[in-house]
Motif scaffolding. Sequence first.
Motif, short mmCIF file in Angstrom:
data_model
loop_
_atom_site.label_atom_id
_atom_site.label_comp_id
_atom_site.label_asym_id
_atom_site.label_seq_id
_atom_site.Cartn_x
_atom_site.Cartn_y
_atom_site.Cartn_z
N SER A 278 0.86 8.96 -2.62
CA SER A 278 2.03 8.28 -2.07
C SER A 278 2.30 8.70 -0.63
N ARG A 279 2.02 9.95 -0.30
CA ARG A 279 2.23 10.41 1.08
C ARG A 279 1.27 9.72 2.05
N LYS A 280 0.01 9.56 1.63
CA LYS A 280 -0.96 8.88 2.49
C LYS A 280 -0.64 7.39 2.61
N HIS B 184 7.38 8.12 0.59
CA HIS B 184 6.47 8.50 -0.48
C HIS B 184 7.18 8.65 -1.82
N ASP B 185 8.45 9.07 -1.81
CA ASP B 185 9.19 9.18 -3.07
C ASP B 185 9.39 7.81 -3.72
N THR B 186 9.68 6.81 -2.91
CA THR B 186 9.85 5.45 -3.41
C THR B 186 8.55 4.94 -4.02
N ILE B 187 7.43 5.16 -3.32
CA ILE B 187 6.13 4.69 -3.81
C ILE B 187 5.75 5.41 -5.10
N ALA B 188 5.92 6.75 -5.12
CA ALA B 188 5.55 7.53 -6.30
C ALA B 188 6.41 7.15 -7.51
N THR B 189 7.71 6.97 -7.27
CA THR B 189 8.62 6.59 -8.37
C THR B 189 8.29 5.21 -8.91
N PHE B 190 7.99 4.27 -8.00
CA PHE B 190 7.65 2.91 -8.42
C PHE B 190 6.38 2.93 -9.28
N ARG B 191 5.37 3.66 -8.83
CA ARG B 191 4.10 3.71 -9.58
C ARG B 191 4.32 4.33 -10.96
N ARG B 192 5.03 5.43 -11.00
CA ARG B 192 5.24 6.12 -12.27
C ARG B 192 6.12 5.28 -13.22
#
Length: 452
Positions: free
Chosen positions: A77-79, A101-109
């Motif tokens: 998510s950071r990259k 990156h928190d938004t991307i990681a949360t969305f994926r999970r």
Amino acid sequence: MKSKFIEVDRETPYLLPPSLQDWLPEKHLARFVVEIVEQLDLRSLKATYAGRGSQPYNPEMLVALLFYGYATGVFSSRKLERSTYDSVAFRFIAANSHPDHDTIATFRRRFLPQLNKLFAQILLIAHQMEVLKLGNVSLDGSKIKANASKHKALSYEHACKLEEQIKAEVGELLKKAEAADHADIPDGMNIPEELERREKRLSAIAAAKVEIKKRAAERHAREQAAYEKKVAERAKKEQATGKKAKGKEPKPPKSGPTAKDQVNLTDEESRIMPTSGGGFEQTYNAQAGVDTASKLIVSAHVTQNPNDKQELTPTLENLAALPEKLGKATDLVADSGYFSESNVTACEENEITPYIAVDRQSHNVPLMERFAEPPPLPEDADSVARMKHRLKTPSGKAIYAQRKVTSEPVFGIIKAVMGFRSFLLRGFEAVTGEWNLVCMAYNIKKLHVFAG
């Protein structure tokens, strides 16, 4: 003559606002990913938003960001966040926005289960493009590293020894605490912190032992069922023949964990498995069923089993669940790791012709032997005998030969071209969702090639 170079001017502003449309080639993969996502039904994702709080990013953009990231080797998510600043293609997909990156990681999970449902939708798009029509499917598996080190695995024997050692240390620390006014405590030692650290380790060890015992109980149940089946078959044979069966009598399995039973403290649902390059790694076993004509992945799942023998049935279930528009799988090709009589029977029950190698194929077969017809098949041949005969015919050999140019290259592309060699997520359910995400990204990348 002095050369005159094109002027490098980074200061003069644009007369008109720049357009991302002008910066990306017409047939770029990023454009294709956006076009594919626009055709997908994402209502189940959008419906989960409550409509309260700050305005969320459009799920269409985040899904496209994940697909393009996994297709081009950008997984974390950071990259992904950094790429929305550094890469024109990612800027195009994100519409010049920058989800953190928190938004991307949360969305994926959060949305992995819903994303799994897009797998069949992408295959339907492939069918509309006249690329996919189910027929011959090649099945293979590959070990992919878990997001955990094998050095973080704890065996039952070592857990017991470590537990005794830490309990002894706790007792010693408590004695020092009681005698603090009368004895010297080493410089830098903080007894409450040391006790807290050991209590946490004891708690982790206790949880690991519970998991090891649970797995041992499950294994014992499987082995006990197999033992009882062998005993019943042996008794039935003795009753039919009136003679004592030859060979050693089957031994009942032992209950409880063995000294070498282990669990990983980082990702307890991953397993230590042997790898093709030799040695052992903390991995999951990723499976892919590939259509031999289009080279698209039509079935994907992850297993904790180190061998592939039990993975044919889940593949058949996945193929049966695909939309009817895609057609029906007619043949299934797999290597000897998938061979068993029950697997051959399961294929025939699903009206799929099996081409499963019974043993390892020898190299450099003599020319005339390669094209020789096998002896006639007996009328009373069972399903395994029929398949063995089929594999010895020139047509059967040609169909089986498709395996090495179908499923094996797919894993090569995923690992070498897309760069996916290790899962980022932890836990069986999350890893299953991530593998489906990888396979969907691969299929989109493949469709982009077909689209030209």
